[in-house]
Design a protein around this motif. Structure first.
Motif, short mmCIF file in Angstrom:
data_model
loop_
_atom_site.label_atom_id
_atom_site.label_comp_id
_atom_site.label_asym_id
_atom_site.label_seq_id
_atom_site.Cartn_x
_atom_site.Cartn_y
_atom_site.Cartn_z
N PRO A 184 9.88 -5.01 4.52
CA PRO A 184 8.37 -5.04 3.82
C PRO A 184 7.25 -5.83 4.73
CG PRO A 184 10.21 -5.42 1.92
CD PRO A 184 10.88 -5.47 3.27
N HIS A 185 7.67 -6.58 5.41
CA HIS A 185 6.81 -7.62 6.17
C HIS A 185 6.22 -6.75 7.36
CE1 HIS A 185 9.36 -8.65 9.49
NE2 HIS A 185 10.27 -8.70 8.67
N ASP A 186 6.99 -5.87 7.71
CA ASP A 186 6.49 -4.96 8.78
C ASP A 186 5.36 -4.09 8.54
OD1 ASP A 186 8.33 -5.65 10.47
OD2 ASP A 186 9.86 -3.97 9.56
N ILE A 187 5.39 -3.65 6.96
CA ILE A 187 4.29 -2.88 6.44
C ILE A 187 2.90 -3.88 6.35
CG2 ILE A 187 3.31 -1.09 4.70
CD1 ILE A 187 5.60 -0.48 6.54
N ALA A 188 3.28 -5.20 5.72
CA ALA A 188 2.41 -6.05 5.25
C ALA A 188 1.45 -6.35 6.65
CB ALA A 188 3.01 -7.35 4.88
N ASP A 189 2.32 -6.50 7.79
CA ASP A 189 1.49 -6.79 8.99
C ASP A 189 0.64 -5.85 9.47
OD1 ASP A 189 2.84 -9.22 9.56
OD2 ASP A 189 4.61 -8.41 10.83
N THR A 190 1.01 -4.48 9.06
CA THR A 190 0.22 -3.20 9.33
C THR A 190 -1.10 -3.29 8.45
OG1 THR A 190 2.24 -1.96 9.80
CG2 THR A 190 0.05 -0.67 9.44
N ALA A 213 -12.90 -14.05 1.77
CA ALA A 213 -12.50 -12.69 1.34
C ALA A 213 -11.54 -12.74 0.33
CB ALA A 213 -12.12 -11.56 2.50
N VAL A 214 -11.76 -11.91 -0.69
CA VAL A 214 -10.74 -11.71 -1.93
C VAL A 214 -9.99 -10.39 -1.84
CG1 VAL A 214 -10.76 -11.61 -4.54
CG2 VAL A 214 -11.97 -13.08 -3.35
N ALA A 215 -8.83 -10.48 -2.08
CA ALA A 215 -8.04 -9.26 -2.10
C ALA A 215 -7.26 -9.01 -3.44
CB ALA A 215 -6.83 -9.16 -0.96
N LEU A 216 -7.06 -7.80 -3.96
CA LEU A 216 -6.30 -7.51 -4.91
C LEU A 216 -5.20 -6.57 -4.39
CD1 LEU A 216 -7.45 -6.27 -8.49
CD2 LEU A 216 -5.47 -5.36 -7.43
N VAL A 217 -3.89 -6.91 -4.78
CA VAL A 217 -2.62 -6.43 -4.27
C VAL A 217 -1.87 -5.78 -5.49
CG1 VAL A 217 -0.84 -6.39 -2.69
CG2 VAL A 217 -2.66 -7.66 -2.16
N THR A 218 -1.68 -4.56 -5.58
CA THR A 218 -0.99 -3.89 -6.84
C THR A 218 0.51 -4.05 -6.34
OG1 THR A 218 -1.10 -1.75 -6.06
CG2 THR A 218 -2.77 -2.63 -7.42
N GLY A 270 8.79 -6.60 -2.73
CA GLY A 270 8.69 -5.54 -1.61
C GLY A 270 7.31 -5.86 -1.03
N ILE A 271 6.85 -4.62 -0.67
CA ILE A 271 5.70 -4.45 0.10
C ILE A 271 4.68 -5.12 -0.42
CG2 ILE A 271 3.88 -2.93 1.13
CD1 ILE A 271 6.16 -0.86 1.50
N GLY A 272 4.29 -5.04 -1.57
CA GLY A 272 3.24 -5.59 -2.07
C GLY A 272 3.34 -7.37 -2.09
N GLU A 273 4.42 -7.96 -2.19
CA GLU A 273 4.77 -9.18 -2.37
C GLU A 273 4.30 -9.80 -0.76
OE1 GLU A 273 7.77 -12.85 -2.78
OE2 GLU A 273 8.52 -10.99 -3.38
N ALA A 274 4.96 -9.03 0.07
CA ALA A 274 5.02 -9.38 1.41
C ALA A 274 3.38 -9.39 2.01
CB ALA A 274 5.74 -8.30 2.27
#
Length: 247
Positions: A216-222, A9-14, A19-23
């Protein structure tokens, strides 16, 4: 489920430069996705992409100011051209400037509207056709669009009027989009974080509440939890509060 459920899969993250984006970018790479890191700060993106490549992941840096429609479309095109498809869009770019209407500047209000609303609309409009195609052609048979909102899209507090405006709008936009894209097998989800310890928060004159903030990694896990569900499962909204948060 395999250790790398997003393999292929390919993801684009803004907002991926911090912060949250990097995590989130780092978390999705660990799940097997190739990731396009999108933000204005190209030097930060290059460093993060280099880190992820060194660790065996696949990430590219796409420096772009998404408040400019043409640059948002180009960021999506670059992602598709370099990575071959687009299965996941995570809109996490955001800014929060909290102050009263009396003390705020119109420039601060415009900054929030430009990034929190206009940039999100630009990148989403550009990405939707590719997400639809990915859902139709991938082995997962589903694509995902995740908007990182805020509890400020559900709860109003003083000194956040325009930030509330942008996040209430995000929640409404996301729900309408969710209904529109159901038949295309593109899931649309909103994450509503509470207090997060990260750089997008400019509290101006507001004192910090005494609590242990989310990381931030808490939101990344979500985010990772949402996009790795089987296609029969669509998580439309998750609220994530700090443990000591009362509102």
């Amino acid at each position: 489920m395999s250790d790398q459920p997003l393999d292929g899969a390919v993801a684009l993250v803004t907002g991926a430069s911090s912060g949250i984006g990097e995590a989130t970018a780092r978390r999705l790479v660990r799940a097997g996705a190739s990731v396009a890191l999108v933000a204005r700060r190209g030097d930060h993106l290059d460093r993060i992409a280099g880190d992820l490549t060194t660790l065996g992941g696949h990430a590219i840096a796409v420096a772009a100011d998404l408040t400019e429609p043409g640059l948002a479309y180009q960021a999506v095109e670059d992602t598709h051209d370099r990575l071959g498809r687009l299965d996941i869009l995570v809109n996490s770019a955001s800014i929060m400037v909290l102050d009263t209407a009396l003390h705020s500047t119109i420039e601060d209000w415009d900054r929030m509207i430009s990034l929190n609303v206009s940039a999100l609309l630009h990148i989403t409009h550009a990405a939707v056709p590719y997400l639809i195609d990915a859902a139709a052609t991938s082995t997962r048979r589903v694509a995902d669009l995740v908007n990182v909102g805020s509890l400020a899209g559900r709860v109003v507090r003083p000194a956040g009027s325009v930030y509330n405006l942008t996040k209430f709008g995000l929640h409404g936009f996301s729900e309408s989009l969710r209904q529109e894209l159901l038949s295309e097998d593109v899931r649309v989800s909103v994450i509503a974080p509470g207090v997060v310890d990260e750089a997008v928060c400019d509290l101006a004159h507001q004192p910090r509440e005494r609590m242990e903030a989310l990381r931030p990694h808490d939101i990344a896990d979500t985010v990772a939890y949402i996009v790795t569900r089987e296609r029969r499962v669509a998580i439309s909204e998750i609220s994530v509060r700090a443990g000591g948060q009362t509102w």
